[in-house]
Enzyme design. Sequence first.
Site, PDB file in Angstrom:
ATOM      1  N   GLU A  52       0.782  -1.218   0.000  1.00 61.10           N
ATOM      2  CA  GLU A  52       0.000   0.000   0.000  1.00 61.10           C
ATOM      3  C   GLU A  52       0.825   1.285   0.000  1.00 61.10           C
ATOM      4  O   GLU A  52       0.360   2.308  -0.490  1.00 61.10           O
ATOM      5  CB  GLU A  52      -0.921   0.001   1.235  1.00 61.10           C
ATOM      6  CG  GLU A  52      -1.942  -1.115   1.268  1.00 61.10           C
ATOM      7  CD  GLU A  52      -2.988  -0.967   0.159  1.00 61.10           C
ATOM      8  OE1 GLU A  52      -3.498   0.157  -0.022  1.00 61.10           O
ATOM      9  OE2 GLU A  52      -3.282  -1.972  -0.508  1.00 61.10           O
ATOM     10  N   SER A  86     -49.888 -25.930  44.086  1.00 62.74           N
ATOM     11  CA  SER A  86     -49.465 -26.136  45.485  1.00 62.74           C
ATOM     12  C   SER A  86     -48.127 -25.506  45.815  1.00 62.74           C
ATOM     13  O   SER A  86     -47.698 -25.537  46.977  1.00 62.74           O
ATOM     14  CB  SER A  86     -49.407 -27.639  45.788  1.00 62.74           C
ATOM     15  OG  SER A  86     -50.702 -28.198  45.730  1.00 62.74           O
TER      16      SER A  86
END
Length: 832
Positions: free
Chosen positions: A87, A470
């Site tokens: 680059e 219950s």
Amino acid sequence: MKKFLIYFTLFSIFCVILGVTSIYAVYLHFKDELPPVNTLKQVEFQTPMKVYTADGKLISQFGEKRRIPLQFEQIPQPLIDTLLATEDVRFYSHKGVDFIGIFRAALAVITSGNKTQGASTLTMQVARGFFLTRDKTYIRKIKEIFIALHIEQELTKEEILTLYINKVELGYRAFGFGAAAQVYYGKDLSELNIAQFAMLTGLLKAPTAYNPLRNPKRAKFRRDTVLWRLKQTGHLTEPQYQAAIAQPLTAKYHGAQIELDAPYIAEMVRQQMVDQFGEEVAYTKGYQVYTTITEEAQNAAQLALRENLHNYDERHGYRGAFSQLWQDPETPWQEQQILEHLNRQSEFGLLKVAVVTAIDDEQKRFQYLDKSGEYAWVNWDGMSWARPFIDDDHQGEAPQLPSEIVKVGEQIYLRQQSATQWQLSQFPDASSALVALNPTNGAIIALSGGYDFYQSEFNRVTQAKRQVGSNIKPFIYSAALEHGFTLASIINDAPINQWDRQQGTVWRPRNSPPVYDGPTRMRTALAKSKNVISVRLLRSVGLDNLIDHLAQFGFSPHDLPRNESLALGSASFTPMELASAYTAFANGGFIVEPFLIDRVVTPEGEMIFAANPKIACDPCAQATSDELYPQEQQPQAKRAISAQNAFLIAEAMQSTIWGGGNWNKGTGWNGTGWRAQTLKRTDIGGKTGTTNEAKDTWFSGYGPNIVVTSWVGFDDHSRALGSTRPNPNLGKDQVFGKEFGAQTALPAWIEFLRVALADVPQQASAIPDNIVSVRIDNETGKLTTQADHTSLFEYFIKGTEPSSYVERDPLPDILNAEAAGEVTEKAVEGIF
């Protein structure tokens, strides 16, 4: 000639002055539009939020961009060499702008007429990436040059490189090379080789066009070009270059390295973080969220829930194959066609998809092909359960041959039976939830809101309000203790027939099963879950007093029906609400608030949130603390009931599991939770729960430093869990009959605690002050001098213990003392 040189020199000076003046004029024109580049010194990269267990295992991450920011010291030199060779080869020699490159690009425009070369340095790319768009215009390029020059004045080369390496987009939502290494190779950046660095660098030109997952040929060509540039710049020798280009592409997609699959937990964290910090902050600041759960406990909870659902589902019968891909006389699918189809199918929970490829009735087995391309056999013991499902209460005849169960060409589900064997299975119809809390501070130890989050995101732990049956009785018995009752109080377990003048009907609450034991001690009544005794206690306490008492446990009075059905569990709560209320019986009477997020840490290690839960302690100054919860900062949890009340109810719930009496003398009895005896622990207790028609089944209970609630039911509130009959193909240990809490919800509770308490030694109950133990008579609850099977020791709050001794008189007629307003029956079958 001399005059020409003078004119030429003057012209050159004029051109230089004109050029400099023009550049300066352009700079002045754009000066106000140029951004302040010094902001790059405080760049905060958008990084995802990560969610961890208490022991540091990654659960999930949230955020649009995947990024792993790196410091310059963490960047491998081969990556820097690769970047610069490809680059910006003159990166360390220019001041932000490569004028040689610009001249080359300009010459290309003049000769070809196209902007084929950008001439951008890494610094210019940083300028574009942080401040500009990617539009190919001359104005953008001019701005890019000026910004790059400013950047070089403000930042070092190392800082510029670091910004670039962390910023660039490399496909699949990977931003920066740190994230790209994980996405494409599942490795840390430091673990990559030169060919892999070249592969990632090649993506810079065009992340889509040169992506190795989409265009492997183009990606390899680009990678090899990058390697050639490394050779040209002297970073690779010829042998190294040849070895690198000979390497195959090894890239494949890797998701986040999730170490624990707990999506219900992850989603709860996500919602809380967004509520507390806002969506933008929560998703982009890289916060690390540490939860209160541990990997072992969470895995145990999820496995217990899933296996329990499969066991319920399979005893109710086989609903058939998922689909039929082909059948006689159609042409069978080829292997590749089957594999392509299977790879498009989703798998959930413990299940994997497969296709039946052969049936061998003689050896009672069938062959299948799964996604991995592996052929294997399911033996008879892996399918003999699969009698046809008719409805929730009825099953067909047990099969005798594999061909009665499966057909060649069917797509089926399998689940693992052993290390090497898989069995036929199906996706469970029923749903479930399981949550475990630390009763000291409310920390969530484990949580599973359903069989599989990816099949249903509905979190039944926190979102499903279901009738509790219950499971409400311990709270009713707790209220009874506050109103003059003791665990030795005798209550009449006889049928109730209450005339309702407004409705013109008789209300007949019944025990389940409809067995009545006559005068019964309160401890025994709770352990056996006697419905009529629960109603009698409600009447004695008073409905308003009971509702006020229940509200002390965190239940909203608006969720409590103002009628006697409350005694039978007609109220609806979420599993989380129920588990939170049960913590009071395990921690000495306090109500703690469940919490999941322990702390939130920034990427730099700064703690921006730490939980400060209310602690079950009285006073909290005496509580043991750790680094996260300093002793002086511990707030005290709200007290719901006295320590003595909590102790007595917890004691009674131990009898739910261990029962009482003397089996050798014929007086032994089991509580409804007797299956939990398999844990071989006497420091556990709990309560079953089953609603009308078994539409909801529960078990809530405790062990040392843990409270767990398990629920099983259908998401369709109108559907009952049904019943089953014995399967002749299965052994004597099979489960069958009517579904209820002890059979349907309790097994998951047991299997979870088997893991959660595996390394926890048995612990004796801490007896609070003002608790006394006296010997009482089994039948009457009075004091006794007998030291045989007719007596036992019972706990009492000091001052409430019996004061009279038992007289051996004949037992009274248990049916003569019905309360006012009840319709007495002359005889009730099956009372004794």
